[in-house]
Design a protein around this motif. Sequence first.
Motif, PDB file in Angstrom:
ATOM      1  N   TRP A   1      46.348  19.092  70.945  1.00  0.00           N
ATOM      2  CA  TRP A   1      46.930  18.506  69.750  1.00  0.00           C
ATOM      3  C   TRP A   1      46.150  18.830  68.470  1.00  0.00           C
ATOM      4  O   TRP A   1      46.610  19.590  67.630  1.00  0.00           O
ATOM      5  CB  TRP A   1      47.070  16.988  69.945  1.00  0.00           C
ATOM      6  N   THR A   2      44.945  18.234  68.354  1.00  0.00           N
ATOM      7  CA  THR A   2      44.287  18.295  67.046  1.00  0.00           C
ATOM      8  C   THR A   2      43.675  19.654  66.727  1.00  0.00           C
ATOM      9  O   THR A   2      43.516  19.995  65.570  1.00  0.00           O
ATOM     10  CB  THR A   2      43.162  17.252  66.954  1.00  0.00           C
ATOM     11  N   ARG A   3      43.301  20.430  67.756  1.00  0.00           N
ATOM     12  CA  ARG A   3      42.740  21.787  67.621  1.00  0.00           C
ATOM     13  C   ARG A   3      41.414  21.821  66.876  1.00  0.00           C
ATOM     14  O   ARG A   3      40.965  22.879  66.454  1.00  0.00           O
ATOM     15  CB  ARG A   3      43.747  22.719  66.943  1.00  0.00           C
TER      16      ARG A   3
ATOM     17  N   MET B   1      59.705  10.082  72.656  1.00  0.00           N
ATOM     18  CA  MET B   1      59.135   9.905  73.996  1.00  0.00           C
ATOM     19  C   MET B   1      58.003  10.894  74.227  1.00  0.00           C
ATOM     20  O   MET B   1      56.989  10.563  74.835  1.00  0.00           O
ATOM     21  CB  MET B   1      60.229  10.059  75.046  1.00  0.00           C
ATOM     22  N   ALA B   2      58.177  12.108  73.691  1.00  0.00           N
ATOM     23  CA  ALA B   2      57.113  13.100  73.829  1.00  0.00           C
ATOM     24  C   ALA B   2      55.845  12.599  73.144  1.00  0.00           C
ATOM     25  O   ALA B   2      54.747  12.693  73.689  1.00  0.00           O
ATOM     26  CB  ALA B   2      57.558  14.433  73.227  1.00  0.00           C
ATOM     27  N   TYR B   3      56.015  12.035  71.950  1.00  0.00           N
ATOM     28  CA  TYR B   3      54.847  11.504  71.238  1.00  0.00           C
ATOM     29  C   TYR B   3      54.181  10.365  72.015  1.00  0.00           C
ATOM     30  O   TYR B   3      52.956  10.259  72.061  1.00  0.00           O
ATOM     31  CB  TYR B   3      55.232  11.012  69.847  1.00  0.00           C
TER      32      TYR B   3
ATOM     33  N   ALA C   1      43.214  29.321  73.669  1.00  0.00           N
ATOM     34  CA  ALA C   1      42.661  28.132  74.333  1.00  0.00           C
ATOM     35  C   ALA C   1      43.584  26.928  74.230  1.00  0.00           C
ATOM     36  O   ALA C   1      43.273  25.864  74.750  1.00  0.00           O
ATOM     37  CB  ALA C   1      41.300  27.788  73.733  1.00  0.00           C
ATOM     38  N   ARG C   2      44.728  27.090  73.557  1.00  0.00           N
ATOM     39  CA  ARG C   2      45.587  25.914  73.361  1.00  0.00           C
ATOM     40  C   ARG C   2      46.360  25.578  74.630  1.00  0.00           C
ATOM     41  O   ARG C   2      46.724  26.471  75.399  1.00  0.00           O
ATOM     42  CB  ARG C   2      46.562  26.170  72.213  1.00  0.00           C
ATOM     43  N   ILE C   3      46.588  24.286  74.841  1.00  0.00           N
ATOM     44  CA  ILE C   3      47.391  23.890  76.010  1.00  0.00           C
ATOM     45  C   ILE C   3      48.721  23.270  75.562  1.00  0.00           C
ATOM     46  O   ILE C   3      49.444  22.701  76.359  1.00  0.00           O
ATOM     47  CB  ILE C   3      46.623  22.900  76.928  1.00  0.00           C
ATOM     48  N   GLU C   4      49.026  23.400  74.291  1.00  0.00           N
ATOM     49  CA  GLU C   4      50.350  22.985  73.813  1.00  0.00           C
ATOM     50  C   GLU C   4      51.377  23.948  74.395  1.00  0.00           C
ATOM     51  O   GLU C   4      51.085  25.129  74.591  1.00  0.00           O
ATOM     52  CB  GLU C   4      50.366  23.051  72.280  1.00  0.00           C
TER      53      GLU C   4
ATOM     54  N   PRO D   1      53.708  18.212  69.317  1.00  0.00           N
ATOM     55  CA  PRO D   1      52.667  18.985  70.027  1.00  0.00           C
ATOM     56  C   PRO D   1      52.602  18.612  71.504  1.00  0.00           C
ATOM     57  O   PRO D   1      51.537  18.334  72.040  1.00  0.00           O
ATOM     58  CB  PRO D   1      51.387  18.594  69.288  1.00  0.00           C
ATOM     59  N   PHE D   2      53.774  18.577  72.155  1.00  0.00           N
ATOM     60  CA  PHE D   2      53.809  18.237  73.573  1.00  0.00           C
ATOM     61  C   PHE D   2      52.988  19.272  74.335  1.00  0.00           C
ATOM     62  O   PHE D   2      53.128  20.467  74.102  1.00  0.00           O
ATOM     63  CB  PHE D   2      55.257  18.228  74.051  1.00  0.00           C
TER      64      PHE D   2
END
Lengths: 315, 420
Positions: free
Chosen positions: B284-286, B58-60, B182-185, B213-214
């Motif tokens: 996600w992809t960074r 579900m997260a994906y 800077a990541r929002i994961e 990577p929710f």
Amino acid sequence: MFLESVAFILGTTLMYATPLLYAALGGTVSENAGVVNIGLEGMMTFGAFVGAAVGYFLQDAWLGFVAAGVAGGLLALLHAVACVTFKANQVVSGIALNFIGPGISLFCSRLLFDGATQTLALPLDAKISRPLNGVFPQNGFWDMVLNQYATVYVGFFLAGVLWFVLYRTRLGLRLRAVGEHPRAADTLGIDVDRLKYLAVVSGGVLAGFGGAAMSVAVVSRFSATLICGQGFIALAAMIFGKWKPQGAAAACLLFGAAQGLVVFMGRADMQRLLPVPSQLLAMIPFILTLAILVGFVGKAVAPAADGIPYEKDAA
Amino acid sequence: MVTSPGKERRRVSPLVVTLLSVMMGFVVGGLFLAAAGYDPFRAFSVVLKGIFSRPSYMAYTVIYATPLILTGLSVAFAFRTGLFNIGAEGQFILGALAAALTGAFVELPPLVHAVVAAVAGMTAAALWGALAGFLKARWGVNEVIGTIMLNWIALYSNNFMVTRPGITRAAATATEFVRDSARIEFFPLWKTGEAGLAWRAANPLWSDVLRTPFNAGIFLALGLAFLCWWILNRTVLGYELRAVGFNPACAEYGGIDVKRNVVRSMAIAGALAGAAGAFHVLGWTRQAAELAAMEGFGFDGIAVALIGNNTPLGCVLSGLLFGALKYGGSKLQFALRAPTEVVNIVMGAIVFFVAMPRLAPLLAERWRRRKGGEGGSASGGQEKERKESTDDAISEATTDVGATEAETTSTGEEERGHVS
């Protein structure tokens, strides 16, 4: 050296302009009868796949080419049913075809070609022929310009045919009347819906040919990224050409020329002379189009009733 | 040449049309699967289990849906103002690129860095959208052609940038990875650290979600959807934009600067598509990678907007539907060796039926007339046949959706990267 370069660019121009030309003509027919066709991309993709698949299994590119036209026409028939019979929103229906066309193509490709999203290659001698091969001295100027696949000549011939039909025949007059003022056409006893069906489906056939011109002539197989936006570029060429066959042909030639220039500048000898990164070169056709639209063309005017469903019984 | 949706007279509520269309879409997909020799019920149960059977699935689904909701909002916002934004694709690309560069090469404290990178992405894309609007307002360049051209220019700009020395990561045609600040994961470092792993051992459910990577993107997307609704329905700006979309001549007469609003609308649409790209990269992809072809987020956004009836709430729901189909559909390949592309056929069919809001009422009318003993022309006969098959299809669809309990094999897990 200079002549050779010019010949190279002209030859490449013709080759790259052709798939676009078929699709742009397809859009022109459809929109002159008042049906917006934003699904050219889907029809081209489906045509490219069917052309390559039929060509591969029957080992005959021409049969593939014809089958591609049928495939494009079938997809266009869906569009016609939606837009003409059920007065659907034409843009939305076209967008749907852009999902359905590539979707079916890749679905069938995976089934027929062992899970791959590309077809097996057509052998070189089964590809579309080059009618003028050997007519001019090998690698001479005219040989480089005109030794093209037969689809190139068919494409430009069809552009002429379409011009003649639209502006010199009664059928063409009626088609344009349906696109400009369907109520007036209806009053004169013209079957508006039937003409729209004819225009949309034949436009789809042309777009299907355009896909095949890519998959059985320029290259010899279908792959997932083969069409990759060319349907949209054809759409742009049609608008750019002011909804006229001759305009569309000119616009496609311009696009082809820009593409030819890109290929030319990318050649090893040119890169030594003038090292421009390939990504910047690749932008040329698109920047050129915008520049011309801004500078020289001005506002293009579509057929008056383009995109508006016609309702016979409305007041 | 482009008509705005919503102009046609509707005799049924859009919601009913949409729900029927979704069902018909699944029927068409099922027919294709059946024709290819797969059991459609088994296939749909694989898709459903692939979406709902584990928290991580579900997260994906939500992760897949996030950019689609945003590009959908972008297209819908422009649509509401009478503009057809085919350019969400290019705006997405530039948003992703700007966010990736800012995230990788600027040094800022955590959180601030993420905000700056997201704003950079949105700004770049807003300018790109505004450029298309400006070309239309100033020189009458049809926004359909304008945005198509700008899409390609954006694609090649991206490829040019990510292949520059100093920007390219070693041994990859992509930018350096975005910095951790800077990541929002959610908790990217903590969740693989000692304390995080201990906590996750005690909370298996959350642990499963954290394997993905929710990220915060979905909440930001929901916030932006609300903001869109608020702008459109509760502000002067929204009133002006909608007035221009409804009837530009009339708006002009009413003292609204149409040209300025075209630019503003495209800028907002661009910012939304740029947010899609930025959140995708930061969450996600960074990285921003070299692109061989368009990735399709923008084009998918067109479908999302149309299925969502061009409303913000509709975009959220149809974005989730599309995200679920894309993620769940990707499991068909593992489980049944069935082509994943059936998802595109389903989506296309849904959009196709959405395009025909008149279908259901027209058929009902014809049916009523036939019951009355009328109609005998050849074309009338054809309509009846079509009508009957549609009826069958609708009843089939109902059973389709109901059948969820069929057996299924366990499906593959762990996807990082895109499903083509």
